[in-house]
Design a protein around this motif. Sequence first.
Motif, short mmCIF file in Angstrom:
data_model
loop_
_atom_site.label_atom_id
_atom_site.label_comp_id
_atom_site.label_asym_id
_atom_site.label_seq_id
_atom_site.Cartn_x
_atom_site.Cartn_y
_atom_site.Cartn_z
N ILE A 111 0.83 -1.29 0.10
CA ILE A 111 -0.22 -0.14 -0.16
C ILE A 111 0.82 1.29 -0.02
CG2 ILE A 111 -0.09 0.16 2.27
CD1 ILE A 111 -3.14 0.81 1.82
N GLY A 112 2.10 1.28 0.62
CA GLY A 112 2.67 2.45 0.58
C GLY A 112 3.53 2.53 1.90
N VAL A 113 3.47 3.78 2.44
CA VAL A 113 4.04 4.28 3.52
C VAL A 113 2.82 4.29 4.77
CG1 VAL A 113 4.95 6.27 4.98
CG2 VAL A 113 5.32 5.92 2.51
N VAL A 114 3.25 3.32 5.88
CA VAL A 114 2.16 3.22 6.86
C VAL A 114 2.74 3.73 8.12
CG1 VAL A 114 1.07 1.22 8.14
CG2 VAL A 114 1.73 0.74 5.85
N GLY A 115 1.70 4.41 8.75
CA GLY A 115 1.96 5.02 10.01
C GLY A 115 1.20 4.01 11.21
N MET A 116 2.07 3.83 12.16
CA MET A 116 1.75 2.78 13.07
C MET A 116 1.61 3.56 14.58
SD MET A 116 3.98 -0.36 11.60
CE MET A 116 3.81 -1.29 10.12
N ILE A 117 0.69 3.31 15.17
CA ILE A 117 0.54 3.89 16.39
C ILE A 117 0.24 2.77 17.54
CG2 ILE A 117 -0.59 5.42 17.94
CD1 ILE A 117 -1.39 6.91 15.41
N THR A 118 0.81 2.32 18.39
CA THR A 118 0.87 1.21 19.36
C THR A 118 0.86 1.42 20.47
OG1 THR A 118 3.40 0.79 19.22
CG2 THR A 118 2.06 -0.24 17.47
N PRO A 119 0.25 0.51 21.40
CA PRO A 119 -0.10 0.71 22.90
C PRO A 119 0.91 0.34 23.86
CG PRO A 119 -1.30 -1.29 22.14
CD PRO A 119 -0.57 -0.51 20.82
N TRP A 120 0.49 0.64 25.15
CA TRP A 120 1.34 0.29 26.20
C TRP A 120 1.22 -1.13 26.75
CZ3 TRP A 120 -1.52 -0.87 30.07
CH2 TRP A 120 -3.03 -0.19 30.22
#
Length: 473
Positions: A137-146
């Motif tokens: 898909i291309g560039v991926v932003g990943m936001i992950t938890p604690w």
Amino acid sequence: MRNYLDFYIDGAWVAPMRSRPQDVINPATEQVAGQISLAEAADIDRAVTAARRAFRSFGGSSKAERIDLLDAIIAEYKARSRDLADAVVEEMGAPAALAAVAHVPLALVHFEIARKILLKFDPSSELGSTRLVKEPIGVVGMITPWNWPLNQIACKVAPALAVGCTMILKPSEVAPFSGQIFAEVMHATRVPAGVFNLVNGDGATAGAAIASHPDIDMVSFTGSTRGGIEVARSAAATVKRVHQELGGKSANIILEDADLPSAVRQGVEAMMVNSGQSCNAPSRMLLPARRMLEAAEIARQTIGRQRVGPPSEEVDLGPVVSEVQWSRIQDLIAKGIQEGATLVAGGLGRPDGLNQGYYVRPTVFADVTNNMSIAREEIFGPVLVMIGYDHEEQAIDIANDTPYGLAGYVQAGDREHGRAVAMRIRAGQIALNYAPLDLAAPFGGFKQSGNGREWGEYAFHEFMEVKAILGYA
């Protein structure tokens, strides 16, 4: 003291555009364990530029190149496993044994599964005279938890790398140490510059900048439903793909023909893993109302065997992750008492002898109704609610009467009976008779528990687009 003030961008450790240090608190001691820097939009821009440039070549890399890369990551990850486990203990209070046997190895398995799938994965197929091609898909932003920091990083990074995406990872600012060491693993394995980037920061600034950035093609978010809504809002203006794995309030239905003592004991123990800080925790135990007293006594005895204490010791539960989380759990325990549920074990305050650290008393409520706050809200702590039902149809109705739909559990003496009930639960993953975790199976939710699926081959497709070439044959 850990000082992780630089970001990992374009294959190098770089200082933030503006110094914004933040303390990281050890939840077992309430003392400062280290510092990170909080990113601003300009830092996200820099990481996105690197990832966009890297995608030009990495997006067209060969399967063999990506398999070699996964092999190198797996080897280096294994070499750093002790460091990773120590970081998880320090940043979020996981017992040392749990960090060593669950937190660290579960993340490794995602890479091993991705490698195995990639060996046989064919992104192309034929539909008559049309050629169907799946591309990264291309560039991926990943936001992950604690709460499961390494697992949630790996289950995104591994499939994204396997299919040829580049990425910007923002781990939780509450528990960022293991993410930093993970970035060191990626650097040591010579992942091509710009393919993997790590930027620390909070949700309001860095997370929002990732979700709204016009040059990010997809954002993959794991966290609260409230946070997921904000990510989707920020992403809407650029019409990017949004993948979300959000909250849960999973029902654990103990059917009439189940072995009640065993089912209750295992359900209590499963709820307490990771101090109850799991989005798929079996937090609502549904059982025949006529056996509530018996079940409550089994639960009380089981809780009595749960050891709570410093994560460096041989304990079952460490602290919860932060003062904010501790206070929220206390508020919901108080609501349970106020709303008339029967307190079977645990309750308000810290366990005896633990006067420092964000420790919670493992708590069980019986005689809960599904309209109580403790049955509706995701507590995200070691709190189990027990709800009685009069007949099986009512149990299924109660299980589905929730805005969430991440996971479910069914305990049955007869497997066919359990299968039939499992088919009627509106959730993304159902475990029959406490089946072990299967990291190759798709994981994700119905309703307000998110959209899309992680883990295994299903995760590959999340990070790909489909192209149809008509008249190809």
